[in-house]
Scaffold this active site. Structure first.
Site, PDB file in Angstrom:
ATOM      1  CG  ASN A 137      -1.711   1.248   1.398  1.00 11.52           C
ATOM      2  OD1 ASN A 137      -1.836   2.030   0.452  1.00 11.52           O
ATOM      3  ND2 ASN A 137      -2.281   1.449   2.588  1.00 11.52           N
ATOM      4  CE  LYS A 190       0.165   3.431   4.733  1.00 10.74           C
ATOM      5  NZ  LYS A 190       0.035   3.581   6.153  1.00 10.74           N
ATOM      6  CG  HIS A 247      -5.765   1.722   5.255  1.00 12.91           C
ATOM      7  ND1 HIS A 247      -5.349   2.641   6.185  1.00 12.91           N
ATOM      8  CD2 HIS A 247      -4.698   0.910   5.019  1.00 12.91           C
ATOM      9  CE1 HIS A 247      -4.090   2.392   6.499  1.00 12.91           C
ATOM     10  NE2 HIS A 247      -3.668   1.356   5.802  1.00 12.91           N
ATOM     11  CD  GLU A 275      -2.901   5.468   6.867  1.00  7.56           C
ATOM     12  OE1 GLU A 275      -2.846   5.655   5.648  1.00  7.56           O
ATOM     13  OE2 GLU A 275      -1.984   4.961   7.529  1.00  7.56           O
ATOM     14  CD  GLU A 330      -3.452  -2.721   7.373  1.00  5.63           C
ATOM     15  OE1 GLU A 330      -2.378  -3.033   6.839  1.00  5.63           O
ATOM     16  OE2 GLU A 330      -3.984  -1.611   7.216  1.00  5.63           O
ATOM     17  N   GLY A 390       2.312   2.314  10.618  1.00 10.09           N
ATOM     18  CA  GLY A 390       3.225   3.444  10.445  1.00 10.09           C
ATOM     19  C   GLY A 390       3.958   3.848  11.710  1.00 10.09           C
ATOM     20  CB  SER A 442       5.180  -1.592  11.879  1.00 13.18           C
ATOM     21  OG  SER A 442       4.737  -0.264  12.101  1.00 13.18           O
TER      22      SER A 442
HETATM   23  C1  PEP Z   1      -0.742   0.045   5.829  1.00 13.80           C
HETATM   24  O1  PEP Z   1      -0.769   1.154   5.341  1.00 13.80           O
HETATM   25  O2  PEP Z   1      -1.662  -0.729   5.554  1.00 13.80           O
HETATM   26  C2  PEP Z   1       0.371  -0.310   6.689  1.00 13.80           C
HETATM   27  C3  PEP Z   1       0.328  -1.463   7.266  1.00 13.80           C
HETATM   28  O3  PEP Z   1       1.400   0.611   6.830  1.00 13.80           O
HETATM   29  P1  PEP Z   1       2.851   0.353   7.522  1.00 13.80           P
HETATM   30  O4  PEP Z   1       3.365  -0.962   6.982  1.00 13.80           O
HETATM   31  O5  PEP Z   1       3.660   1.502   7.107  1.00 13.80           O
HETATM   32  O6  PEP Z   1       2.616   0.273   8.986  1.00 13.80           O
END
Ligand code: PEP
Length: 276
Positions: A10, A12, A96, A98, A183, A189, A229
């Site tokens: 992803n 973003k 997601h 976000e 998640e 992040g 992460s």
């Molecule tokens: C994500 O955006 O779905 C995500 C898991 O981001 P990150 O790996 O940066 O934590």
């Protein structure tokens, strides 16, 4: 039948069109031949078409980062399922954190008007999942608890409720074709991934919820990813867990070599273990 294994990136709101194409050109040779793991990239909307063209003929799949539920109409700024299909998407991320609200909770400092941009709810996630499926896209539906929810002991209920609401009204056949991603919001992040056994346990809760709603066969067949992460150092601990069928990777997917290493790790695990 062993479950499909998927590593999805992803990106973003990162990468211009030129940078996006350069990234997949670097990535493709590094993951070629690893055909026991599916690889997908979800670039920003502006780069979908160009990345789709760059990926033509490769095994790396294309995905959108969000979708609206109507086919067309007066919905400024949105993208419809047919539009994503048109540029070659196979997958689309839905729900997601976000998009459900900034890091899982509306950021009140932005005020009610600004917060509408982050306004996905369980109901809109459900509409998006249904619309994606109707048009032959595979939704990657994200669920996960915030830190306060976890601290209060509510993580399992939060994810189970999000699964129930996001998949409401779907048939077992439809659900067999989707991907879920656990998640935890506090892990996205932050550099602080959930540890493997705990992510495995929560994904077990998700699978039990699927069993209760759609029966044992569907529950056993749905591909469920971990996201939050994930990087080339912790990927083995996470992806080797029996309930975890791959990863949704944010930050580490922006670097071809790190992302490819995660795919290579998943491929070795898939070769040595059968998950079903
Ligand atoms: C994500 O955006 O779905 C995500 C898991 O981001 P990150 O790996 O940066 O934590």
């Amino acid at each position: 039948m062993p479950r499909a294994q998927l590593i999805a990136g992803n990106w973003k709101m990162n990468k211009t069109v030129g940078e996006s194409v350069a990234l997949v050109k670097e990535l493709m040779p590094r993951v070629t031949g690893l055909d026991n793991v599916e690889v997908a990239v979800c670039p920003p909307a502006t780069a979908l078409h160009a990345v789709g063209q760059a990926l033509a003929g490769s095994a790396v799949a294309l995905g959108g980062q969000d979708v609206f539920w109507a086919d067309s109409g007066a919905f400024t700024g949105m993208m419809s399922p047919p539009m994503l299909r048109d540029v070659g998407c196979k997958y689309v991320i839905v729900g997601h954190s976000e998009r459900r609200g900034r890091f899982g909770k509306p950021d009140e400092s932005l005020g009610p008007e600004a917060m509408r941009v982050f306004g996905d709810t369980d109901a809109s996630v459900n509409l998006k999942v249904k619309a994606a499926l109707e048009h032959g896209l595979v939704p990657i539906m994200c669920v996960g608890e915030t830190l306060p929810e976890r601290d209060e002991g509510g993580a399992d209920n939060t994810v189970a409720d999000q699964v129930r609401a996001g998949l409401a009204g779907l048939s077992a056949k439809n659900v067999a074709g989707i991907v879920l991603a656990y998640e935890p919001v506090w892990a996205i992040g932050t550099g602080r991934a959930c540890d493997g056994p705990e992510a495995n346990r929560v994904i077990g809760v998700i699978r039990s919820t699927l069993r209760e709603l759609f029966g044992p066969e569907v529950a056993a067949s749905v591909c469920i990813l971990y996201g939050g992460s994930v990087n080339d150092r912790n990927a083995h601990d996470l992806i080797s867990q029996p309930e975890i069928d791959g990863a949704l990777v944010g930050g580490a997917s922006l670097d071809a070599s790190r992302f490819a290493q995660i795919v290579q790790t998943a491929s070795v695990i898939a070769k040595n273990t059968r998950k079903d």
